[in-house]
Design a protein around this motif. Structure first.
Motif, PDB file in Angstrom:
ATOM      1  N   GLU A 272      -1.595 -15.452 -16.026  1.00 15.90           N
ATOM      2  CA  GLU A 272      -0.877 -16.164 -17.058  1.00 15.90           C
ATOM      3  C   GLU A 272      -0.251 -17.452 -16.528  1.00 15.90           C
ATOM      4  N   ASN A 273       0.149 -17.440 -15.272  1.00 15.09           N
ATOM      5  CA  ASN A 273       0.790 -18.612 -14.678  1.00 15.09           C
ATOM      6  C   ASN A 273      -0.134 -19.411 -13.788  1.00 15.09           C
ATOM      7  N   GLY A 274      -1.408 -19.072 -13.778  1.00 16.30           N
ATOM      8  CA  GLY A 274      -2.399 -19.859 -13.061  1.00 16.30           C
ATOM      9  C   GLY A 274      -2.641 -19.466 -11.617  1.00 16.30           C
ATOM     10  N   TYR A 275      -2.185 -18.297 -11.215  1.00 15.81           N
ATOM     11  CA  TYR A 275      -2.356 -17.867  -9.832  1.00 15.81           C
ATOM     12  C   TYR A 275      -3.324 -16.688  -9.736  1.00 15.81           C
ATOM     13  N   ALA A 276      -4.176 -16.728  -8.737  1.00 17.56           N
ATOM     14  CA  ALA A 276      -4.976 -15.563  -8.386  1.00 17.56           C
ATOM     15  C   ALA A 276      -4.096 -14.667  -7.516  1.00 17.56           C
ATOM     16  N   VAL A 277      -4.272 -13.362  -7.629  1.00 12.98           N
ATOM     17  CA  VAL A 277      -3.387 -12.433  -6.941  1.00 12.98           C
ATOM     18  C   VAL A 277      -4.204 -11.352  -6.230  1.00 12.98           C
ATOM     19  N   ALA A 278      -3.788 -11.010  -5.031  1.00  6.30           N
ATOM     20  CA  ALA A 278      -4.327  -9.856  -4.308  1.00  6.30           C
ATOM     21  C   ALA A 278      -3.151  -8.959  -3.951  1.00  6.30           C
ATOM     22  N   VAL A 279      -3.279  -7.677  -4.215  1.00  5.45           N
ATOM     23  CA  VAL A 279      -2.209  -6.729  -3.937  1.00  5.45           C
ATOM     24  C   VAL A 279      -2.752  -5.654  -3.001  1.00  5.45           C
ATOM     25  N   PRO A 280      -2.496  -5.791  -1.710  1.00  5.62           N
ATOM     26  CA  PRO A 280      -3.014  -4.784  -0.784  1.00  5.62           C
ATOM     27  C   PRO A 280      -2.257  -3.464  -0.919  1.00  5.62           C
ATOM     28  N   PHE A 281      -2.979  -2.377  -0.774  1.00  2.67           N
ATOM     29  CA  PHE A 281      -2.375  -1.051  -0.800  1.00  2.67           C
ATOM     30  C   PHE A 281      -1.910  -0.730   0.615  1.00  2.67           C
ATOM     31  N   ILE A 282      -0.653  -1.043   0.892  1.00  2.00           N
ATOM     32  CA  ILE A 282      -0.134  -0.968   2.255  1.00  2.00           C
ATOM     33  C   ILE A 282       0.131   0.461   2.742  1.00  2.00           C
ATOM     34  N   PHE A 283      -0.001   1.441   1.862  1.00  2.00           N
ATOM     35  CA  PHE A 283       0.214   2.823   2.263  1.00  2.00           C
ATOM     36  C   PHE A 283      -1.102   3.578   2.463  1.00  2.00           C
ATOM     37  N   HIS A 284      -2.199   2.859   2.607  1.00  2.00           N
ATOM     38  CA  HIS A 284      -3.500   3.517   2.773  1.00  2.00           C
ATOM     39  C   HIS A 284      -3.623   4.226   4.117  1.00  2.00           C
ATOM     40  N   TRP A 285      -2.716   3.977   5.020  1.00  2.00           N
ATOM     41  CA  TRP A 285      -2.762   4.585   6.354  1.00  2.00           C
ATOM     42  C   TRP A 285      -2.468   6.084   6.299  1.00  2.00           C
ATOM     43  N   TRP A 286      -1.916   6.554   5.207  1.00  2.00           N
ATOM     44  CA  TRP A 286      -1.551   7.955   5.042  1.00  2.00           C
ATOM     45  C   TRP A 286      -2.283   8.525   3.834  1.00  2.00           C
ATOM     46  N   PRO A 287      -2.476   9.830   3.776  1.00  2.00           N
ATOM     47  CA  PRO A 287      -3.098  10.426   2.589  1.00  2.00           C
ATOM     48  C   PRO A 287      -2.293  10.061   1.334  1.00  2.00           C
ATOM     49  N   LYS A 288      -2.980   9.806   0.237  1.00  2.00           N
ATOM     50  CA  LYS A 288      -2.284   9.422  -0.999  1.00  2.00           C
ATOM     51  C   LYS A 288      -1.255  10.456  -1.420  1.00  2.00           C
ATOM     52  N   GLU A 289      -1.574  11.721  -1.190  1.00  2.00           N
ATOM     53  CA  GLU A 289      -0.670  12.784  -1.635  1.00  2.00           C
ATOM     54  C   GLU A 289       0.535  12.973  -0.716  1.00  2.00           C
ATOM     55  N   ALA A 290       0.566  12.299   0.422  1.00  2.00           N
ATOM     56  CA  ALA A 290       1.709  12.421   1.337  1.00  2.00           C
ATOM     57  C   ALA A 290       2.969  11.902   0.661  1.00  2.00           C
ATOM     58  N   ASP A 291       4.070  12.561   0.936  1.00  2.00           N
ATOM     59  CA  ASP A 291       5.357  12.177   0.372  1.00  2.00           C
ATOM     60  C   ASP A 291       5.709  10.747   0.776  1.00  2.00           C
ATOM     61  N   ILE A 292       6.308   9.995  -0.125  1.00  2.00           N
ATOM     62  CA  ILE A 292       6.660   8.603   0.139  1.00  2.00           C
ATOM     63  C   ILE A 292       7.622   8.492   1.322  1.00  2.00           C
ATOM     64  N   GLN A 293       8.477   9.501   1.514  1.00  2.00           N
ATOM     65  CA  GLN A 293       9.417   9.430   2.638  1.00  2.00           C
ATOM     66  C   GLN A 293       8.678   9.468   3.977  1.00  2.00           C
ATOM     67  N   ILE A 294       7.598  10.216   4.052  1.00  2.00           N
ATOM     68  CA  ILE A 294       6.777  10.239   5.270  1.00  2.00           C
ATOM     69  C   ILE A 294       6.225   8.840   5.526  1.00  2.00           C
ATOM     70  N   LYS A 295       5.760   8.194   4.477  1.00  2.00           N
ATOM     71  CA  LYS A 295       5.199   6.845   4.607  1.00  2.00           C
ATOM     72  C   LYS A 295       6.280   5.847   5.022  1.00  2.00           C
ATOM     73  N   ARG A 296       7.452   5.983   4.455  1.00  2.00           N
ATOM     74  CA  ARG A 296       8.551   5.087   4.827  1.00  2.00           C
ATOM     75  C   ARG A 296       8.948   5.272   6.285  1.00  2.00           C
ATOM     76  N   ASP A 297       9.052   6.515   6.697  1.00  2.00           N
ATOM     77  CA  ASP A 297       9.486   6.808   8.066  1.00  2.00           C
ATOM     78  C   ASP A 297       8.462   6.359   9.102  1.00  2.00           C
ATOM     79  N   ALA A 298       7.188   6.409   8.760  1.00  2.00           N
ATOM     80  CA  ALA A 298       6.123   6.069   9.716  1.00  2.00           C
ATOM     81  C   ALA A 298       5.580   4.649   9.515  1.00  2.00           C
ATOM     82  N   PHE A 299       6.205   3.885   8.645  1.00  2.00           N
ATOM     83  CA  PHE A 299       5.726   2.540   8.322  1.00  2.00           C
ATOM     84  C   PHE A 299       5.693   1.662   9.564  1.00  2.00           C
ATOM     85  N   ARG A 300       4.670   0.833   9.648  1.00  2.00           N
ATOM     86  CA  ARG A 300       4.506  -0.019  10.833  1.00  2.00           C
ATOM     87  C   ARG A 300       4.228  -1.464  10.419  1.00  2.00           C
ATOM     88  N   ASP A 301       5.023  -2.361  10.970  1.00  2.00           N
ATOM     89  CA  ASP A 301       4.831  -3.779  10.673  1.00  2.00           C
ATOM     90  C   ASP A 301       3.499  -4.305  11.188  1.00  2.00           C
TER      91      ASP A 301
END
Length: 182
Positions: free
Chosen positions: A1-30
């Motif tokens: 709508e505003n003229g920008y192309a967008v890419a949204v990477p799924f940054i939590f793909h390193w863990w199983p989708k069904e894994a609890d979000i807290q596990i992903k937060r705790d193990a997150f890596r820059d």
């Protein structure tokens, strides 16, 4: 709508989708996140309708921190916008410094949008972000809103959403991108 192309990477793909979000937060890596953001950048840059010299990064909440990480790790971004991104002062991943310590790596202007009633990032945290960017010589503009807390653009959450603040911030971020991305 505003003229920008967008890419949204799924940054939590390193863990199983069904894994609890807290596990992903705790193990997150820059370092892993920087790889995901580079892949998203390269994907966008390869599109015929995208000019490589006009790519920015934006994120809300956790994504605001991710946008900071992207700007620290990719000198090709032309603009970075952070909406209430917390934990920039936290170390995430073995051998990685807190993201705030990488402010001098940022080569693009930064816009930040923060609620003064937020706890993460708190107004004091935002002061620290401002000081780090100032010390690094990074051009930046921060917008702070009274009467708003975290997730003030979360229109699906009546408790957090602040329509006037949200609209003001969105107008300002679009102007920031227009100025820096063209």
């Amino acid at each position: 709508e505003n003229g920008y192309a967008v890419a949204v990477p799924f940054i939590f793909h390193w863990w199983p989708k069904e894994a609890d979000i807290q596990i992903k937060r705790d193990a997150f890596r820059d370092d892993w996140t920087a790889l995901d953001l580079k892949a998203a950048f390269d994907h966008l840059a390869a599109q015929e309708n995208v000019k490589r010299a006009g790519i920015g990064i934006v994120g809300h909440c956790w994504g605001g921190r991710v946008a900071w990480i992207g700007a620290c790790n990719n000198p090709d971004y032309e603009a970075c916008a952070i909406f209430y991104g917390g934990r920039v002062k936290a170390q995430m991943g073995p051998g990685t410094p807190p993201a705030i310590e990488l402010a001098s790596n940022i080569k693009c202007p930064v816009a930040g949008f923060f609620g003064n009633e937020d706890k993460n990032p708190s107004p004091e945290d935002v002061d620290d972000y401002d000081a780090a960017l100032t010390a690094a010589g990074v051009p930046h503009e921060f917008h702070r809103y009274d009467g708003a807390g975290h997730a003030f653009q979360s229109f699906g959450n009546a408790e957090l959403y602040r329509p006037k603040v949200s609209e003001d911030a969105w107008t300002k971020v679009l102007a920031f991108f227009e100025k820096n991305l063209g």
